[in-house]
Scaffold this active site. Sequence first.
Site, PDB file in Angstrom:
ATOM      1  N   GLU A   1      29.387  34.018  43.661  1.00  0.00           N
ATOM      2  CA  GLU A   1      30.658  34.086  42.940  1.00  0.00           C
ATOM      3  C   GLU A   1      30.711  33.109  41.769  1.00  0.00           C
ATOM      4  O   GLU A   1      31.246  33.426  40.707  1.00  0.00           O
ATOM      5  CB  GLU A   1      31.833  33.829  43.887  1.00  0.00           C
ATOM      6  CG  GLU A   1      32.074  34.949  44.896  1.00  0.00           C
ATOM      7  CD  GLU A   1      32.408  36.287  44.238  1.00  0.00           C
ATOM      8  OE1 GLU A   1      32.773  36.297  43.048  1.00  0.00           O
ATOM      9  OE2 GLU A   1      32.292  37.319  44.917  1.00  0.00           O
TER      10      GLU A   1
ATOM     11  N   TYR B   1      40.590  32.898  41.530  1.00  0.00           N
ATOM     12  CA  TYR B   1      39.763  34.071  41.774  1.00  0.00           C
ATOM     13  C   TYR B   1      38.673  33.792  42.805  1.00  0.00           C
ATOM     14  O   TYR B   1      38.536  34.515  43.812  1.00  0.00           O
ATOM     15  CB  TYR B   1      39.101  34.607  40.483  1.00  0.00           C
ATOM     16  CG  TYR B   1      37.940  35.493  40.850  1.00  0.00           C
ATOM     17  CD1 TYR B   1      38.161  36.772  41.343  1.00  0.00           C
ATOM     18  CD2 TYR B   1      36.626  35.011  40.825  1.00  0.00           C
ATOM     19  CE1 TYR B   1      37.111  37.558  41.790  1.00  0.00           C
ATOM     20  CE2 TYR B   1      35.582  35.784  41.266  1.00  0.00           C
ATOM     21  CZ  TYR B   1      35.820  37.058  41.750  1.00  0.00           C
ATOM     22  OH  TYR B   1      34.790  37.816  42.210  1.00  0.00           O
TER      23      TYR B   1
ATOM     24  N   ASP C   1      40.363  39.811  39.640  1.00  0.00           N
ATOM     25  CA  ASP C   1      39.367  39.507  38.615  1.00  0.00           C
ATOM     26  C   ASP C   1      39.572  40.450  37.439  1.00  0.00           C
ATOM     27  O   ASP C   1      40.481  41.278  37.444  1.00  0.00           O
ATOM     28  CB  ASP C   1      37.949  39.639  39.187  1.00  0.00           C
ATOM     29  CG  ASP C   1      37.508  41.086  39.207  1.00  0.00           C
ATOM     30  OD1 ASP C   1      38.360  41.950  39.513  1.00  0.00           O
ATOM     31  OD2 ASP C   1      36.345  41.370  38.900  1.00  0.00           O
TER      32      ASP C   1
ATOM     33  N   CYS D   1      35.713  59.232  38.200  1.00  0.00           N
ATOM     34  CA  CYS D   1      36.704  58.405  38.891  1.00  0.00           C
ATOM     35  C   CYS D   1      37.391  59.143  40.039  1.00  0.00           C
ATOM     36  O   CYS D   1      37.889  60.259  39.862  1.00  0.00           O
ATOM     37  CB  CYS D   1      37.760  57.933  37.888  1.00  0.00           C
ATOM     38  SG  CYS D   1      38.991  56.851  38.646  1.00  0.00           S
TER      39      CYS D   1
END
Length: 331
Positions: A51, A134, A152, A217
């Site tokens: 991360e 985050y 994010d 999508c």
Amino acid sequence: MNSSAGPAAEDPQQDDHQGIHRAVIEWYARAARDLPWRAPERTPWQVLVSEIMLQQTPVVRVLPVWRRWMQQWPEPRDLAEASPADVVRAWDRLGYPRRALRLHAAAQSIRDEHGGRVPSRHSELLALPGIGAYTAAAVAVFAFGQRHAVVDTNIRRVEARLFTGRALPSRSLTAAETRLAEELLPRGVPESVAWNQAVMELGALVCTARSPRCSDCPVREDCAWLVAGSPPAEDVPRGQAWHGTDRQVRGALMAVLRAAEEPVPRRLLLADASSAEQLATEHGAPPQVVVDGLTALWRLPAPAEQRERALAGLLADGLAAESDGGLSLPV
DNA sequence: CATACGTGGTT
DNA sequence: TAACCAAGTAT
């Protein structure tokens, strides 16, 4: 479907989003990338390192560095005992090298204040250097399976398009966006983890900033932005200046310090194209210290004052240190 | 809320 | 080629 009164009446939105939750999570199961920090055997430390590295940095560039990193420092204690110079070198060219220093400091905090184990509480993670809202949420969710809203850039963009109908989210994170992300979070813990991960991946692979692949999508039928005819973004994104900036000089200085095996004399580090030539003429020979990147640094169209300022910044940030022979990475 | 902070691939 | 963009944080 219905929003009649009852035990779940406190979040009437939930029922409306179940179809979207299901579609996106199902898409993730089919389309997600196979990344090492998502493997079943991953550790919280591996997730935390990934991360930090992924902050403002593409996955493809992180992958090789992360693999080397985890082999070299498999536990927080291992990194805590390393020297800053080794840590910054291992960071290689991921960018924003201050992240490497902060990760190092975080490892020391984990060793000293958490018994060597990555803490699982959001508040404890947030207190670690280099970890903000985050990353604290991401580790709590992806490493420990907790229920938090992860917000994010990918999730902000997907939710802006899907629910707000805007092409791109605002420049900076707003309270409204955080609230929306929290409202959208599925009730169940496992579902909320899957949702966070799936929406982020959707933003990374399909609902991209530049050329979204809307035909792929899973929720294109529900997308407010698509329904509105895909209107363009409202405010113009401010470009990230680079040429001629202090940042460019810092980057060139860091490249030299990473490559150097011995301290680099200050005059060599701060020379510009003409003074470097003068140095060579006066000494009748190439500099004793041959360092990768020195030529590129000299060639930058930066005045002496700017070079001084950039170096001072590096020293202030702890990314460079003074030693007898000149400048080097901090030992 | 705006700005500084790396690096390199893509458009 | 210049500009944009990438799993943000700290000040």
